[in-house]
Structure formats: C-alpha cells, structure tokens
Enzyme design. Structure first.
Site, mmCIF file in Angstrom:
data_model
loop_
_atom_site.group_PDB
_atom_site.id
_atom_site.type_symbol
_atom_site.label_atom_id
_atom_site.label_comp_id
_atom_site.label_asym_id
_atom_site.label_seq_id
_atom_site.Cartn_x
_atom_site.Cartn_y
_atom_site.Cartn_z
ATOM 1 N N GLU A 105 0.833 -1.214 0.000
ATOM 2 C CA GLU A 105 0.000 0.000 0.000
ATOM 3 C C GLU A 105 0.866 1.262 0.000
ATOM 4 O O GLU A 105 0.555 2.226 -0.699
ATOM 5 C CB GLU A 105 -0.965 0.011 1.192
ATOM 6 C CG GLU A 105 -1.932 -1.174 1.249
ATOM 7 C CD GLU A 105 -2.643 -1.468 -0.066
ATOM 8 O OE1 GLU A 105 -2.924 -0.523 -0.833
ATOM 9 O OE2 GLU A 105 -2.915 -2.654 -0.341
ATOM 10 N N HIS A 108 1.871 1.985 -3.606
ATOM 11 C CA HIS A 108 0.858 2.703 -4.396
ATOM 12 C C HIS A 108 0.860 4.185 -4.022
ATOM 13 O O HIS A 108 0.851 5.061 -4.881
ATOM 14 C CB HIS A 108 -0.546 2.182 -4.075
ATOM 15 C CG HIS A 108 -0.894 0.850 -4.651
ATOM 16 N ND1 HIS A 108 -0.791 0.553 -5.993
ATOM 17 C CD2 HIS A 108 -1.418 -0.264 -4.063
ATOM 18 C CE1 HIS A 108 -1.229 -0.690 -6.201
ATOM 19 N NE2 HIS A 108 -1.595 -1.215 -5.045
ATOM 20 N N ASP A 180 -4.573 -5.542 -9.149
ATOM 21 C CA ASP A 180 -3.882 -4.374 -9.702
ATOM 22 C C ASP A 180 -3.439 -4.648 -11.139
ATOM 23 O O ASP A 180 -3.562 -3.795 -12.020
ATOM 24 C CB ASP A 180 -2.621 -4.047 -8.881
ATOM 25 C CG ASP A 180 -2.957 -3.565 -7.475
ATOM 26 O OD1 ASP A 180 -4.066 -3.039 -7.271
ATOM 27 O OD2 ASP A 180 -2.083 -3.707 -6.593
HETATM 28 C C1 NHX Z 1 -7.094 -13.589 -1.049
HETATM 29 N N1 NHX Z 1 -7.005 -11.173 -1.041
HETATM 30 O O1 NHX Z 1 -6.658 -14.623 -0.657
HETATM 31 C C2 NHX Z 1 -6.844 -12.354 -0.254
HETATM 32 C C3 NHX Z 1 -7.787 -12.254 0.899
HETATM 33 C C4 NHX Z 1 -1.492 -7.374 -2.327
HETATM 34 C C5 NHX Z 1 -1.585 -6.596 -0.010
HETATM 35 N N2 NHX Z 1 -7.788 -13.506 -2.134
HETATM 36 O O2 NHX Z 1 -4.029 -4.356 -4.469
HETATM 37 O O3 NHX Z 1 -5.889 -7.615 -1.020
HETATM 38 O O4 NHX Z 1 -5.011 -11.304 -2.074
HETATM 39 O O5 NHX Z 1 -3.625 -2.193 -3.048
HETATM 40 C C6 NHX Z 1 -11.302 -5.592 -5.688
HETATM 41 C C7 NHX Z 1 -10.308 -4.980 -4.964
HETATM 42 C C8 NHX Z 1 -9.097 -9.824 -5.261
HETATM 43 C C9 NHX Z 1 -11.271 -6.956 -5.945
HETATM 44 C C10 NHX Z 1 -9.252 -5.741 -4.497
HETATM 45 C C11 NHX Z 1 -10.154 -9.084 -5.723
HETATM 46 C C12 NHX Z 1 -8.147 -7.873 -4.297
HETATM 47 C C13 NHX Z 1 -5.370 -5.374 -2.821
HETATM 48 C C14 NHX Z 1 -7.004 -10.108 -4.080
HETATM 49 C C15 NHX Z 1 -3.479 -6.114 -1.449
HETATM 50 N N3 NHX Z 1 -4.420 -3.192 -2.658
HETATM 51 N N4 NHX Z 1 -5.519 -8.621 -2.945
HETATM 52 C C16 NHX Z 1 -4.549 -4.286 -3.397
HETATM 53 C C17 NHX Z 1 -5.327 -7.660 -2.084
HETATM 54 C C18 NHX Z 1 -6.077 -10.776 -1.919
HETATM 55 C C19 NHX Z 1 -8.093 -9.252 -4.554
HETATM 56 C C20 NHX Z 1 -10.222 -7.721 -5.468
HETATM 57 C C21 NHX Z 1 -9.215 -7.119 -4.756
HETATM 58 C C22 NHX Z 1 -2.410 -7.121 -1.153
HETATM 59 C C23 NHX Z 1 -4.434 -6.537 -2.513
HETATM 60 C C24 NHX Z 1 -6.513 -9.640 -2.751
HETATM 61 ZN ZN ZN Z 2 -2.548 -3.026 -4.749
#
Ligand code: NHX
Ligand code: ZN
Length: 292
Positions: A105, A108, A180
């Site tokens: 974060e 970003h 992302d």
């Molecule tokens: C999982 N989530 O196992 C876990 C819970 C890289 C620190 N799926 O980029 O949380 O890994 O900057 C909309 C928005 C899937 C839809 C975010 C669908 C995120 C979010 C996957 C942070 N923040 N990734 C990010 C994250 C994940 C995911 C989404 C979404 C991480 C990243 C999710």
């Molecule tokens: Zn991200």
C-alpha cells in the site's frame, strides 16, 4: 427483444450526489462538522441507493457509539464499508503478511504522491475489508469526465506501485497484486484499442462491439483486425504496462526512505490519511534522486 443498447447504471455526478445526500439526511441529526459537499466529493461512483445506504450506516455507527448526532468520522467509516465491504476483524495475519501489505500500500501511495496529475491520496489502510487485505484510496480534486493520456499512464504507474514495492523490499512478488495487474492491463488495452493512445498504432478502434450477445455490463468484442495487427496490439499493451513498472520501480528506489517511513507508520497505525502521509514524506529530509 433488442439487446444492442448498452445498459449503463446511471450514476449521479457530484451535484447529484450532494442533492441525494441532502434528501436522505433530512430525517437524521447531523453534527456541526458534517459537510455534505465533502462527502459527495469523496464518493464518486456511488449510486443513489448506495448513498442512502451510506446515510443509514453512518446513523448506525453514531448510534453504536451512543451519539445523538452523526459526525463526519461516522460518514468516513460508513463510506469504507459501503464502498469496500465489511472489515474482516477475524482474519489473522502474521507480522510478515502485515509487512508485505504495508509496503504494497505504501508503494501505491508513494508512486501516486510523485506522479504529476494523479488524484491525491485520501487514505491508506492495511485493515482487511471485503476482498482486499489493504487499500490505497485516491480522490479526485475536481470532478472530471475526460482524462488525458498522461493521467491514464500515471494510473498504471500507481497500480504497479504496490507490486514494485514488494519486489524492492522482499525481492519477491505475491498473488495479492493480481487485481492491480488486471486493472492495469485493462486500462492499457483500452488506451491502445479504444482511445488511440498508442503512437505506434495510431487513432484506430480495434474490436467491434458484439451486438447480438448480451453479456452483462460490458459487451463482448468481435475481432475485426488482422493476426498481424493483433501481435502489434499485444506488444503495445505490454509495453505500456512494462514502462509503468519501470516508472514505479524508479520512484520507489529514488525515494526508498519515504517508502520505509510510510510503511512503518502504517504498520503501527493501520490507517493513515493522505495528509498524514504527506507530512511523513515532507517531514523527511529531501532526498536527491540518483543519476540515471
Ligand atoms: C485472497 N485477497 O486470498 C486475499 C484475501 C497485495 C496486499 N484472495 O491491491 O488484497 O489477495 O492495493 C477488488 C479490490 C481480489 C477486488 C481488491 C479481488 C483484491 C489489494 C485479491 C493487497 N491493494 N488482494 C490491493 C489484495 C487478496 C483481490 C479484489 C481485490 C495485497 C491486494 C486480494
Ligand atoms: Zn494493490
């Protein structure tokens, strides 16, 4: 029936959102600090029903803390819930997980800070919410309906910032950056195929909307270009994303100390505002970027 009309949920603009908020707050008691125009400004994309929901959630939060009036902080917390989903308090994360999320974060946010024309960072959080483990929120200063190429390039740089920070700090990448990458690739594809923003290819539209099959909000695209062109298009899309990755890498390594400082405070406080981030950065002695 006819399926050739795109069905778009009409989302209200800034003035519309403020008007809707005024209607739904008529029956609740608002604290003196509440400014509906600020709430409207920070809720782009919300439809009327979402805004109604936002008011109800704010009232609930205020009631839960035994307050007679809803204050701005209740709206801020309710907004996170309505826009990003429920806080996932039960999710247990290891200290290492948290560190990766904090750097992702911070990455970003720092790229956004150093990108000209980017929307200012509004908030950074490493509290899991909905599907996301962490979120960096940017909010436009003025409402815009048309975006320059430079802005779209900057958005891809910022999207790469999270993953690039993971690479820089941990010498590794993670599955979490998948969303992302997806958003960045979709922007790059539109830049090339819809918006004529690839100099190599020029102002042409590639892909024709499939007018027969309705597939939800987006129509499927019919290929109306050659195999040869298809190779160049793919190349241009990946060139946009890879250049963004380089841009993000450079910002993060040039300002590595700022990255460390933001991540450190984030790990400690879990949520920081854009203003807090800017004071962390601006409180740090100016670094001179390395020569190329
Ligand atoms: C999982 N989530 O196992 C876990 C819970 C890289 C620190 N799926 O980029 O949380 O890994 O900057 C909309 C928005 C899937 C839809 C975010 C669908 C995120 C979010 C996957 C942070 N923040 N990734 C990010 C994250 C994940 C995911 C989404 C979404 C991480 C990243 C999710
Ligand atoms: Zn991200």
């Amino acid at each position: 029936g006819r399926f050739d009309r795109q069905i778009v949920v009409d989302v209200p603009d800034l003035n519309g959102r403020e008007a809707i908020l005024k209607i739904h707050t008529r029956k609740v008691r608002l604290g003196k600090d509440v400014d509906l125009s600020i709430i409207a400004k920070s809720t782009p994309g919300l439809a009327g029903a979402d805004l109604e929901n936002l008011v109800n959630e704010s009232a609930l939060l205020a009631a839960r803390s035994n307050k007679k009036t809803i204050s701005m902080i209740d709206f801020e917390n309710a907004k996170d819930k309505v826009m990003m989903g429920n806080e996932r308090k039960s999710m247990i994360l290891t200290p290492q997980d948290k560190k990766v999320i904090a750097y992702h974060e911070a990455g970003h946010a720092l790229v956004a800070y150093h990108t000209k024309g980017a929307d200012p960072v509004h908030k950074i959080t490493i509290i899991p919410r909905g599907q996301a483990l962490g979120i960096t929120a940017q909010i436009p200063e003025v409402e815009r309906f048309n975006y320059p190429k430079s802005y779209m390039l900057g958005r891809i740089d910022i999207l790469m910032g999270g993953r690039c920070a993971e690479k820089l700090i941990f010498n590794d990448t993670s599955t979490g950056a998948g969303n992302d990458i997806e958003v960045a690739t979709n922007i790059a594809r539109k830049m090339v195929c819809d918006w004529g923003m690839s100099d190599k290819i020029g102002p042409l539209k590639f892909g024709k909307k499939d007018e027969e099959v309705f597939l939800g909000r987006d129509y499927s695209q019919q290929k109306n270009y050659s195999e040869e062109k298809s190779i160049i298009i793919d190349h241009e899309i990946s060139a946009f994303v890879k250049k963004a990755e380089l841009n993000a890498d450079k910002i993060l390594s040039d300002y590595r100390h700022q990255l460390d400082d933001i991540a450190k405070v984030l790990l400690d406080k879990e949520t920081i505002s854009g203003d807090e981030m800017r004071s962390i950065i601006e409180g740090v002695a100016e670094e001179t970027p390395k020569e190329e």
